[in-house]
Scaffold this motif. Structure first.
Motif, PDB file in Angstrom:
ATOM      1  N   UNK A 134      17.666   1.080  40.116  1.00 44.28           N
ATOM      2  CA  UNK A 134      18.615   0.949  41.419  1.00 44.28           C
ATOM      3  C   UNK A 134      17.622   0.542  42.700  1.00 44.28           C
ATOM      4  N   UNK A 135      16.392   0.016  42.423  1.00 47.76           N
ATOM      5  CA  UNK A 135      15.788  -0.807  43.390  1.00 47.76           C
ATOM      6  C   UNK A 135      14.862   0.443  44.164  1.00 47.76           C
ATOM      7  N   UNK A 136      13.662   0.185  44.816  1.00 42.52           N
ATOM      8  CA  UNK A 136      13.147   1.095  45.513  1.00 42.52           C
ATOM      9  C   UNK A 136      13.324   1.374  47.090  1.00 42.52           C
ATOM     10  N   UNK A 137      14.401   0.390  47.627  1.00 42.87           N
ATOM     11  CA  UNK A 137      14.384   0.748  49.018  1.00 42.87           C
ATOM     12  C   UNK A 137      15.002   1.928  49.416  1.00 42.87           C
ATOM     13  N   UNK A 138      15.816   2.588  48.590  1.00 42.62           N
ATOM     14  CA  UNK A 138      16.601   3.950  49.184  1.00 42.62           C
ATOM     15  C   UNK A 138      15.485   4.908  48.867  1.00 42.62           C
ATOM     16  N   UNK A 139      14.319   4.932  47.991  1.00 43.12           N
ATOM     17  CA  UNK A 139      13.222   6.021  48.070  1.00 43.12           C
ATOM     18  C   UNK A 139      12.213   5.623  49.221  1.00 43.12           C
ATOM     19  N   UNK A 140      12.249   4.428  49.894  1.00 43.21           N
ATOM     20  CA  UNK A 140      11.307   4.227  50.885  1.00 43.21           C
ATOM     21  C   UNK A 140      12.160   4.766  52.439  1.00 43.21           C
ATOM     22  N   UNK A 141      13.329   4.645  52.097  1.00 45.94           N
ATOM     23  CA  UNK A 141      14.314   5.437  53.449  1.00 45.94           C
ATOM     24  C   UNK A 141      14.356   6.849  53.264  1.00 45.94           C
ATOM     25  N   UNK A 142      14.462   7.479  51.948  1.00 43.68           N
ATOM     26  CA  UNK A 142      14.380   8.868  51.787  1.00 43.68           C
ATOM     27  C   UNK A 142      13.101   9.565  52.103  1.00 43.68           C
TER      28      UNK A 142
END
Length: 491
Positions: free
Chosen positions: A216-224
């Motif tokens: 799912x990509x790592x962008x969501x974890x960075x924002x989270x």
């Protein structure tokens, strides 16, 4: 005016106590004198020694003996969120929940102790999955895996940062020095995750794929991670980070993508706004941030619409729902371990209901008007189904109710304890126990298994791991749900 609480259909207090106790059955490392799940023993006491570091502790994620830090960190974040939102409803169980949280954060402090390095896993998964062996007997390779500046892992590092930041807020009430340490480490780990971007899929490879591969990509974890750091610090820097990067998660830019469920089974969904779990933080970000927006402390145009859109993707009466339901009413998504979705999404709905209620806000799913009370009622229905109000009258929490799974896919529970069988059971020595038709000799009290199929059928079989395997991330959001219903619905 006297307030009368609504009647409960389940003993939520008993279920709460057991759902927290479950974590003691998943502990890795040297067990403390306070250990209550006494059929478990010390295990994996040399973890990290292959790289001359101390990685003893933490949790086994499911029925195997590997420590996968990506889902473990998500579990920790959700356990912390459960305590933050609903801890005051837990009574004497709150301290046990905090103890369960600290077992994870102590481990993550070890895993992030070296600047520029994050340890992301312990245990070679293919060797582990090839054996049916008690954790106390493990003789499979305990390889340690890491990410660093040249071989990054932004998703797992950022999720660890989120877990540490969320946990730091819990420990403000119990141990301020420890809380400060967690928050300091969270900021450093987040900085590392953001500065050295890349997926641990590429850095660690077959050790994590297909088991907990990030599709799912790592962008969501960075924002989270930034959202949790904003909540913990109130720093404008992290809020700006969230707002400035949310466009990467805009569902208009997201085509179909794959989320990998436990044991490598893919499920294909459309639209990120409706997803939440160990590999997708989209809906969680919008719900978490919505509190700040609803309180008028921060402004943004996108979070509330996407939070509402998430709600409308779930409710059965919504014209735009994207999930399915079993004939008995269980929320269902394709893949294995379905109850991970049921517990996590129900937690978000209950949390959003409370935020919306405080601001006297209704949700609109086209022409369907949804009051906050509807979200609470929905979440309660899902909880009740899991606890036994279903066509099979089966509780999917081990040890709760009169009828629950007896042959769960779990090595430690299915093999005799060390006290009962002191002799070593080697890799293949456990196979007869796996194939046995007898109930497990040890009760993994509080474990929530993968759950029934979409037709409400359930196979109580160790071989059917998609239905019979428990996971730590099934339980973490469920703890918050149970705490709320324990207090607001009485027997």
């Amino acid at each position: 005016m006297m307030v009368v609480k609504a009647l409960a259909s389940q003993d939520y207090g008993d279920a709460l106590s057991k759902s927290i106790l479950f974590y003691e059955g998943q502990r890795s490392g040297k067990l403390p004198p306070t250990q209550r799940m006494n059929w478990r023993g010390d295990s994996a006491l040399c973890d990290g020694s292959d790289l001359n570091v101390d990685l003893v502790g933490g949790y086994y994620d499911a029925g195997d003996n590997v420590k996968f830090n990506f889902p473990m960190a998500y579990t920790t974040t959700m356990l912390a969120w459960s305590v933050l939102e609903f801890g005051r409803f837990m009574g004497s169980d709150q301290q046990h929940a905090v103890d369960a949280l600290r077992w994870a954060t102590d481990y993550f402090l070890k895993a992030t102790n070296i600047p520029g390095v994050v340890y992301v896993q312990v245990g070679e998964p293919y060797g582990d999955h090839n054996c049916w062996e008690r954790p106390e007997d493990m003789d499979t390779p305990r390889n340690s895996y890491l990410v660093n500046e040249t071989n990054p892992g932004s998703e797992v590092s950022a999720e660890i940062a989120a877990a540490l930041a969320a946990s730091s807020m819990v420990f403000r009430f119990f141990d301020r020095k420890y809380s400060k340490l967690l928050l300091q480490r969270a900021t450093k780990v987040f900085e590392f995750a953001d500065k050295y971007r890349g997926s641990y899929n590429d850095s660690v490879g077959e050790a994590v794929c297909p088991f907990y591969c990030d599709f799912n990509g790592y962008e969501d974890e960075l924002i989270w991670g930034a959202a949790w750091l904003h909540k913990a610090t109130k720093s404008k820097f992290y809020w700006n980070y969230v707002v400035d990067n949310m466009h990467t998660l805009d569902s208009n830019n997201l085509h179909s993508y794959i989320i990998l469920n436990i044991n490598g089974h893919p499920s294909k969904f459309q639209g990120g706004y409706a997803e939440f779990g160990w590999d997708a933080k989209h809906a969680g970000i919008n719900i978490l941030v919505s509190k700040f927006v609803l309180n008028g402390k921060l402004e943004s145009s996108s979070f509330l619409p996407y939070a509402d859109k998430f709600v409308c993707s779930i409710l059965p009466e919504s014209p735009s729902k994207t999930v399915s339901y079993s004939p008995g009413g269980l929320l269902f998504k394709p893949g294995t371990c379905n109850l991970q979705h049921t517990t996590a999404l129900s937690f978000l709905l209950l949390t959003y209901a409370r935020y919306s209620k405080q601001s006297k806000r209704m949700i609109h799913c086209d022409n369907v008007v949804v009051p906050p009370s509807r979200l609470i009622h929905f979440a309660k229905g899902q909880v009740d189904y899991i606890l036994g109000k279903n066509p099979l009258n089966m509780s999917y929490m081990v040890g709760y109710g009169e009828k629950f799974p007896q042959k769960i896919h779990h090595r430690g529970a299915s093999l005799p304890s060390v006290d009962q069988h002191p002799q070593h059971i080697d890799c293949k020595g456990g196979s007869p126990y796996f194939g046995s038709s007898n109930p497990n000799p040890n009760v993994l009290t509080g474990a929530i298994v993968g759950g029934p199929d979409i037709d409400d059928s359930f196979q109580d079989s160790r071989a059917e791991f998609g239905q019979s395997e428990p996971t730590t991330y099934n339980n973490a959001p469920f703890i918050g749900l149970l705490a709320y219903f324990k207090t607001h619905f009485v027997r």
